[in-house]
Every structure is written in C-alpha cells, then in structure tokens.
Motif scaffolding. Structure first.
Motif, PDB file in Angstrom:
ATOM      1  N   ALA A 179      23.021  14.640  29.568  1.00  0.00           N
ATOM      2  CA  ALA A 179      23.621  13.309  29.703  1.00  0.00           C
ATOM      3  C   ALA A 179      24.929  13.442  30.459  1.00  0.00           C
ATOM      4  N   LYS A 180      25.545  12.283  30.748  1.00  0.00           N
ATOM      5  CA  LYS A 180      26.779  12.305  31.532  1.00  0.00           C
ATOM      6  C   LYS A 180      27.943  12.922  30.760  1.00  0.00           C
ATOM      7  N   THR A 181      27.969  12.690  29.455  1.00  0.00           N
ATOM      8  CA  THR A 181      29.077  13.236  28.649  1.00  0.00           C
ATOM      9  C   THR A 181      28.518  14.004  27.455  1.00  0.00           C
ATOM     10  N   VAL A 182      29.362  14.865  26.896  1.00  0.00           N
ATOM     11  CA  VAL A 182      28.947  15.621  25.699  1.00  0.00           C
ATOM     12  C   VAL A 182      28.755  14.658  24.527  1.00  0.00           C
ATOM     13  N   ARG A 183      29.567  13.592  24.507  1.00  0.00           N
ATOM     14  CA  ARG A 183      29.410  12.614  23.426  1.00  0.00           C
ATOM     15  C   ARG A 183      27.993  12.031  23.426  1.00  0.00           C
ATOM     16  N   GLU A 184      27.501  11.685  24.612  1.00  0.00           N
ATOM     17  CA  GLU A 184      26.132  11.146  24.699  1.00  0.00           C
ATOM     18  C   GLU A 184      25.111  12.188  24.249  1.00  0.00           C
ATOM     19  N   GLU A 185      25.323  13.438  24.637  1.00  0.00           N
ATOM     20  CA  GLU A 185      24.392  14.511  24.226  1.00  0.00           C
ATOM     21  C   GLU A 185      24.387  14.667  22.710  1.00  0.00           C
ATOM     22  N   VAL A 186      25.594  14.578  22.127  1.00  0.00           N
ATOM     23  CA  VAL A 186      25.725  14.728  20.675  1.00  0.00           C
ATOM     24  C   VAL A 186      25.032  13.567  19.960  1.00  0.00           C
ATOM     25  N   ARG A 187      25.259  12.346  20.454  1.00  0.00           N
ATOM     26  CA  ARG A 187      24.670  11.169  19.803  1.00  0.00           C
ATOM     27  C   ARG A 187      23.141  11.181  19.907  1.00  0.00           C
ATOM     28  N   ALA A 188      22.637  11.763  20.962  1.00  0.00           N
ATOM     29  CA  ALA A 188      21.177  11.869  21.116  1.00  0.00           C
ATOM     30  C   ALA A 188      20.583  12.772  20.031  1.00  0.00           C
ATOM     31  N   LEU A 189      21.428  13.554  19.375  1.00  0.00           N
ATOM     32  CA  LEU A 189      20.948  14.425  18.288  1.00  0.00           C
ATOM     33  C   LEU A 189      21.000  13.718  16.926  1.00  0.00           C
ATOM     34  N   GLY A 190      21.368  12.414  16.936  1.00  0.00           N
ATOM     35  CA  GLY A 190      21.242  11.601  15.723  1.00  0.00           C
ATOM     36  C   GLY A 190      22.469  11.566  14.839  1.00  0.00           C
ATOM     37  N   VAL A 191      23.631  11.965  15.377  1.00  0.00           N
ATOM     38  CA  VAL A 191      24.873  11.888  14.581  1.00  0.00           C
ATOM     39  C   VAL A 191      25.866  10.993  15.309  1.00  0.00           C
ATOM     40  N   GLU A 192      26.942  10.649  14.618  1.00  0.00           N
ATOM     41  CA  GLU A 192      27.993   9.837  15.229  1.00  0.00           C
ATOM     42  C   GLU A 192      28.991  10.734  15.946  1.00  0.00           C
TER      43      GLU A 192
END
Ligand SMILES: NC(=O)c1ccc[n+]([C@@H]2O[C@H](COP(=O)([O-])OP(=O)(O)OC[C@H]3O[C@@H](n4cnc5c(N)ncnc54)[C@H](O)[C@@H]3O)[C@@H](O)[C@H]2O)c1
Length: 274
Positions: A53-66
């Motif tokens: 994803a464009k940002t690490v935040r998006e990658e993290v959220r795709a793993l089902g956490v906030e």
C-alpha cells in the motif's frame, strides 16, 4: 501466527520504511494496534519492494488492526509527548514501545579527529535522544499501568566499531545499550521490561543501495554466510514484545549471524556513505 498481542497497543518509531516497517507489520500480525511515527511518513525512494500500500498505516490496517500515524521529529520532546499521550487516550493503553529511530540522518561518515561537533551531536540525538525521549514519556504511562515492554534498537556497532568512520553512530548505539540497562533497573519494580536488539548487517532497500559494491565483502565477515533480513529482526522483536520474554530485562540480543561474537574484527572500509 498466534495473536499474542491481541487488544494491546504498540508504538514503533521510525516505522515508515526499512526494518521499522517490518516491526510495525509484525505487531499488527500479533494483533496489536500500531502507532507509526516517523520524520517522513512517505518513505520516498526507500519504500520497501514488497510494500502492499502507499503507507505503512494502510498496510497495518489491512491486517485487521487499528493504527495511528504521526509525522514529526523524535528529538522534539513536545512531539514525543503528544505521540505517547494520544496513543494512550485513543487506545486506552500503551503496552509496547519499539525505539527503532536511528542512523545518521544524512550527516555522513567521518573520522572522530576531523568531525564537526554539530555532526557528532546530530547523530547522537537521532540514536540516543529519541530513545531517551520516547522511553521517558511511554515509560511514565507504563508506570501508571504497572506493565509494559520497551525495546531499544542498538547495533553491533554499539559493541564493536564496524566502521572507523562511524564514531558518532557507534557511540550513540553504545549509549542505547547502556540506557537499556539503567532504565531496566528503574522500571523493574513496575513490571516493565526494557531490552534491546542489536542487528548486524540487515538488508533493506536503503542498505542495499548504500553498500551496493561492498555486499560481497561484508557477507564474508558473517559466520552464518548471509546478510540478515528484516524478518530475522522481527522474529526477535516478537520474542521481546510478548510474554515469551516476561522474565528477561536489561538484555541486548545480537541479531547478526554471529558477526559480533564470532568475528569481531572491525572493518577498514572507509568509503562508506550515508
Ligand atoms: N540496516 C541495518 O543493517 C542496521 C544494522 C544495525 C542497526 N540498525 C538500526 O535499525 C534501525 C532501523 O534501521 P533501517 O536500516 O531500517 O534504517 P532507516 O534509515 O531505513 O530507518 C530509520 C527510520 O527512522 C526515521 N528517522 C530518522 N531520524 C528520525 C527522527 N529524528 N525522528 C523521527 N524519525 C526519524 C527515518 O525517516 C527512517 O524511516 C535504526 O535504528 C538503525 O540504526 C540497522
């Protein structure tokens, strides 16, 4: 992967790229909400090749956490206080702090006898002051909670000088190892553990670009015969961030393929640039 950090919250500093990104993803895979903070959230030309994803935040959220993200300088105490307080007020707890910010911030290499004071101070600040500030503000929240895990990112260079032209970086990382022990002692009565990971040579997009012509030479110095991966580091971070390491504090674990223990000869490479 067993969700050993389900419902918990982790701050990973310097996590917009490189090894810090891998730590952020590992925290998310373990079930933790993840706070990403970096002086440059974009990662720019150093974005990892497998980024989804464009940002690490998006990658993290795709793993089902906030996830929260904060862009700012980890040497600025007001910024660090804000990150710690917003984390606590948003998620209700701050359980894991990974002090990953480090490097030379573009200050570049140099011999100690020739180095400008500003350059020396800059690198000490990036490696040591950021670790101190985040540990101070997260530590105060963890003291109230009476639990928490602080993990500092040192380097083999903090134990043995890998490059003669990195006196600022090596001294900063040595101080990180020292701070780890002192804060482990201070925070032990509160049930908070403080440990460090000390990577050797670890491949990232940025590291590969910088060491391009020297990779073969550096690989020969590693007893296990290969350059480390961000995954190698994240596995040890998992151990230090979870209940697997509950009875461990004040320790520094070298994730270096044997470099420090088995082949401590320092490098004479001087044309190293950052
Ligand atoms: N790659 C290696 O071989 C290696 C070896 C030993 C230790 N380390 C340590 O591991 C950590 C991560 O290394 P990496 O290779 O991913 O490096 P990197 O330079 O790619 O990552 C460091 C991150 O910290 C951020 N940062 C730098 N200064 C900051 C500041 N003042 N405030 C906020 N953010 C800041 C950068 O923007 C970057 O995203 C560093 O502490 C580094 O010293 C790396």
């Amino acid at each position: 992967m067993e969700k050993r950090l389900l419902g918990k919250t982790a701050i990973v500093t310097g996590s917009a790229r490189g090894i810090g990104r891998e730590y952020a993803l590992r925290m998310a895979k373990l079930g933790a909400n993840v706070v990403i903070t970096d002086i440059d959230l974009s990662a720019g030309k150093y974005k990892e090749k497998d980024a989804k994803a464009k940002t690490v935040r998006e990658e993290v959220r795709a793993l089902g956490v906030e996830s929260l993200e904060f862009e700012g300088d980890g040497t600025d105490e007001n910024f660090v206080r804000l990150v710690a307080e917003k984390t606590k007020s948003t998620f209700g707890s701050l359980d894991v702090l990974i002090n990953n910010i480090g490097g030379t911030g573009g200050a570049g290499p140099g011999l100690a006898t020739e180095m400008e004071l500003d350059k020396f101070r800059k690198v000490i600040d990036i490696n040591l002051t950021t670790t101190f500030l985040f540990s101070k503000h997260a530590g105060n929240i963890m003291k109230e909670q009476k639990n928490g895990k602080i993990i500092n990112v040192a380097s083999v260079a903090g134990f043995v000088p890998l490059f003669v032209v990195q006196p600022h970086y090596s001294a900063g990382k040595a101080a990180v190892i020292s701070l780890t022990k002192t804060m482990a002692l201070e925070l032990a009565p509160y049930g908070i553990t403080v440990n460090a990971i000390a990577p050797g040579y670890i491949s990232t997009v940025k590291w590969d670009a910088h060491f391009d012509s020297q990779i073969e030479e550096l690989t020969k110095k590693v007893p296990l015969g290969r350059i480390g991966t961000t995954e190698d580091c994240a596995k040890v971070i998992e151990f230090l961030a979870t209940d697997l390491s509950d009875y461990l504090t004040g320790q520094t674990i070298f994730v270096d393929g044997g470099l420090k223990s088995l082949n401590p000869s320092s490098s004479k490479i001087e044309n190293y640039t950052v």
